[in-house]
Design a protein around this motif. Structure first.
Motif, PDB file in Angstrom:
ATOM      1  N   ILE A 113       6.659  24.645  14.961  1.00 52.78           N
ATOM      2  CA  ILE A 113       7.627  24.840  13.882  1.00 52.78           C
ATOM      3  C   ILE A 113       8.261  23.504  13.490  1.00 52.78           C
ATOM      4  N   ILE A 114       8.644  22.715  14.501  1.00 53.21           N
ATOM      5  CA  ILE A 114       9.223  21.398  14.220  1.00 53.21           C
ATOM      6  C   ILE A 114       8.206  20.505  13.519  1.00 53.21           C
ATOM      7  N   ARG A 115       6.965  20.544  14.004  1.00 57.11           N
ATOM      8  CA  ARG A 115       5.928  19.701  13.397  1.00 57.11           C
ATOM      9  C   ARG A 115       5.701  20.088  11.935  1.00 57.11           C
ATOM     10  N   ALA A 116       5.603  21.376  11.653  1.00 57.76           N
ATOM     11  CA  ALA A 116       5.371  21.820  10.281  1.00 57.76           C
ATOM     12  C   ALA A 116       6.560  21.489   9.388  1.00 57.76           C
ATOM     13  N   THR A 117       7.781  21.635   9.917  1.00 55.62           N
ATOM     14  CA  THR A 117       8.975  21.326   9.128  1.00 55.62           C
ATOM     15  C   THR A 117       9.013  19.849   8.744  1.00 55.62           C
ATOM     16  N   VAL A 118       8.714  18.986   9.694  1.00 59.46           N
ATOM     17  CA  VAL A 118       8.713  17.541   9.409  1.00 59.46           C
ATOM     18  C   VAL A 118       7.629  17.199   8.398  1.00 59.46           C
ATOM     19  N   PHE A 119       6.448  17.822   8.506  1.00 59.55           N
ATOM     20  CA  PHE A 119       5.377  17.575   7.541  1.00 59.55           C
ATOM     21  C   PHE A 119       5.824  17.941   6.131  1.00 59.55           C
ATOM     22  N   VAL A 120       6.462  19.104   5.998  1.00 60.66           N
ATOM     23  CA  VAL A 120       6.900  19.548   4.675  1.00 60.66           C
ATOM     24  C   VAL A 120       7.954  18.593   4.111  1.00 60.66           C
ATOM     25  N   LEU A 121       8.912  18.194   4.948  1.00 61.19           N
ATOM     26  CA  LEU A 121       9.949  17.272   4.488  1.00 61.19           C
ATOM     27  C   LEU A 121       9.364  15.915   4.113  1.00 61.19           C
ATOM     28  N   GLY A 158       0.796  -1.210   0.000  1.00 62.65           N
ATOM     29  CA  GLY A 158       0.000   0.000   0.000  1.00 62.65           C
ATOM     30  C   GLY A 158       0.828   1.259   0.000  1.00 62.65           C
ATOM     31  N   GLY A 159       2.072   1.178   0.425  1.00 66.86           N
ATOM     32  CA  GLY A 159       2.928   2.345   0.439  1.00 66.86           C
ATOM     33  C   GLY A 159       2.674   3.222   1.649  1.00 66.86           C
ATOM     34  N   GLN A 160       3.340   4.358   1.661  1.00 68.39           N
ATOM     35  CA  GLN A 160       3.226   5.282   2.777  1.00 68.39           C
ATOM     36  C   GLN A 160       1.952   6.100   2.665  1.00 68.39           C
ATOM     37  N   LEU A 199      12.475   7.498  16.555  1.00 64.07           N
ATOM     38  CA  LEU A 199      12.391   6.082  16.894  1.00 64.07           C
ATOM     39  C   LEU A 199      12.810   5.169  15.749  1.00 64.07           C
ATOM     40  N   GLY A 200      13.070   5.738  14.582  1.00 58.54           N
ATOM     41  CA  GLY A 200      13.430   4.910  13.439  1.00 58.54           C
ATOM     42  C   GLY A 200      12.253   4.137  12.883  1.00 58.54           C
ATOM     43  N   LEU A 201      11.052   4.689  13.003  1.00 53.80           N
ATOM     44  CA  LEU A 201       9.846   4.029  12.525  1.00 53.80           C
ATOM     45  C   LEU A 201       9.239   4.834  11.386  1.00 53.80           C
ATOM     46  N   SER A 202       8.321   4.213  10.686  1.00 52.92           N
ATOM     47  CA  SER A 202       7.554   4.895   9.653  1.00 52.92           C
ATOM     48  C   SER A 202       6.159   4.279   9.612  1.00 52.92           C
ATOM     49  N   LEU A 203       5.272   4.934   8.890  1.00 51.66           N
ATOM     50  CA  LEU A 203       3.903   4.454   8.745  1.00 51.66           C
ATOM     51  C   LEU A 203       3.709   3.842   7.366  1.00 51.66           C
ATOM     52  N   GLN A 204       2.982   2.722   7.341  1.00 45.93           N
ATOM     53  CA  GLN A 204       2.649   2.066   6.082  1.00 45.93           C
ATOM     54  C   GLN A 204       1.172   1.717   6.106  1.00 45.93           C
ATOM     55  N   ARG A 205       0.579   1.717   4.927  1.00 43.92           N
ATOM     56  CA  ARG A 205      -0.814   1.282   4.827  1.00 43.92           C
ATOM     57  C   ARG A 205      -0.874  -0.226   5.038  1.00 43.92           C
ATOM     58  N   SER A 206      -1.789  -0.626   5.882  1.00 39.91           N
ATOM     59  CA  SER A 206      -1.982  -2.048   6.167  1.00 39.91           C
ATOM     60  C   SER A 206      -3.477  -2.292   6.259  1.00 39.91           C
ATOM     61  N   ALA A 250       6.208  15.437   3.063  1.00 34.28           N
ATOM     62  CA  ALA A 250       5.409  15.620   1.855  1.00 34.28           C
ATOM     63  C   ALA A 250       6.276  15.719   0.612  1.00 34.28           C
ATOM     64  N   THR A 251       7.489  16.220   0.751  1.00 33.43           N
ATOM     65  CA  THR A 251       8.399  16.342  -0.392  1.00 33.43           C
ATOM     66  C   THR A 251       9.293  15.122  -0.576  1.00 33.43           C
ATOM     67  N   GLY A 252       9.114  14.100   0.262  1.00 32.37           N
ATOM     68  CA  GLY A 252       9.875  12.870   0.120  1.00 32.37           C
ATOM     69  C   GLY A 252      11.241  12.889   0.755  1.00 32.37           C
ATOM     70  N   ARG A 253      11.533  13.910   1.563  1.00 38.68           N
ATOM     71  CA  ARG A 253      12.852  13.975   2.205  1.00 38.68           C
ATOM     72  C   ARG A 253      12.929  13.077   3.439  1.00 38.68           C
ATOM     73  N   LEU A 254      11.789  12.805   4.063  1.00 43.15           N
ATOM     74  CA  LEU A 254      11.748  11.962   5.253  1.00 43.15           C
ATOM     75  C   LEU A 254      10.801  10.799   5.017  1.00 43.15           C
ATOM     76  N   LYS A 255      11.075   9.672   5.689  1.00 36.64           N
ATOM     77  CA  LYS A 255      10.213   8.493   5.579  1.00 36.64           C
ATOM     78  C   LYS A 255       9.090   8.492   6.606  1.00 36.64           C
ATOM     79  N   ALA A 256       9.190   9.343   7.638  1.00 31.83           N
ATOM     80  CA  ALA A 256       8.199   9.383   8.708  1.00 31.83           C
ATOM     81  C   ALA A 256       7.553  10.763   8.751  1.00 31.83           C
TER      82      ALA A 256
END
Length: 225
Positions: free
Chosen positions: A158-166, A8-10, A182-189, A168-174
């Motif tokens: 500010i941190i929350r918005a920065t992470v969202f932007v990164l 399902g992807g992210q 934590l080294g985790l990410s979300l996947q559709r299941s 959304a642009t594919g710079r971060l996996k989480a």
């Protein structure tokens, strides 16, 4: 099962925001119900409505993190927290989270928002006191605490918005800073609700969106009356 390949992807940023809004709406509705029911008869209970809701969420989120490797809102939207194995191929991820991941996930999902709400309430109390002309302490420690509190409250969005932007642009996996730490990410299941192996709490969980809408409607009626 130790590993799973997710097709399902992210999730999109809108799905992540929907999870966050659902959790906030559920907490707000539960606090309002407790305050409304016990404000006159049991004022001590109404005064600690936030703590009661937080303890309830600790039990609920702890159950879903232990059984499904996700929080309750994430379970509703068919998302799962995954830990990418070292050297795994594309799309392969380990879903066997360690207990430390679950404990820290519980802290970031429930306890940290509670601490931020307490800081916000303290900041608003100080602002009200200043507006009424009540002088605040100018000692070093209280001033340092107020400065640190303002920094935390200003830096968190500010941190929350920065992470969202990164994300959304594919710079971060989480999509959140806590998942990144934590080294985790979300996947559709995708969840099969009609599966004979699904548990009763899991079935009841998918009635929560309707319960939240009902609570919000009742809240509006109480406020208008």
């Amino acid at each position: 099962m130790n590993s799973l390949s997710f097709s399902g992807g992210q999730p999109t940023i809108f799905e992540v925001l929907a999870c966050s809004q659902l959790a906030n709406a559920a907490e707000s509705g539960m606090r309002h119900i407790i305050t409304t029911l016990f404000n006159d008869s049991r004022p001590a209970i109404a005064e600690h409505a936030d703590e009661i809701v937080t303890c309830s969420r600790i039990l609920i989120e702890g159950h879903f993190l232990r059984c499904f490797n996700c929080t309750a809102p994430e379970r509703i939207f068919g998302l799962c927290r995954v830990r990418h194995a070292i050297g795994s191929g594309r799309g392969d991820a380990s879903i066997n989270m360690q207990n430390s991941h679950r404990a820290w996930s519980l802290y970031f999902a429930v306890l940290l928002p509670y601490a931020l709400r307490r800081l916000q309430a303290s900041h608003e109390n100080d602002a009200t006191a200043e507006a009424l002309g009540i002088p605040l302490s100018n000692d070093l420690v209280p001033r340092a605490i107020r400065f640190l509190r303002r920094g935390i409250l200003a830096g968190t969005p500010i941190i929350r918005a920065t992470v969202f932007v990164l994300y959304a642009t594919g710079r971060l996996k989480a999509p959140t800073a806590s998942l990144c730490l934590l080294g985790l990410s979300l996947q559709r299941s995708p969840i099969q609700i009609n599966d004979k192996n699904s548990t009763l709490p899991d079935r009841l969980l998918h009635m929560w969106p309707w319960a939240v809408l009902f609570v919000q409607g009742m809240r509006q009626l109480v406020m208008q009356s």
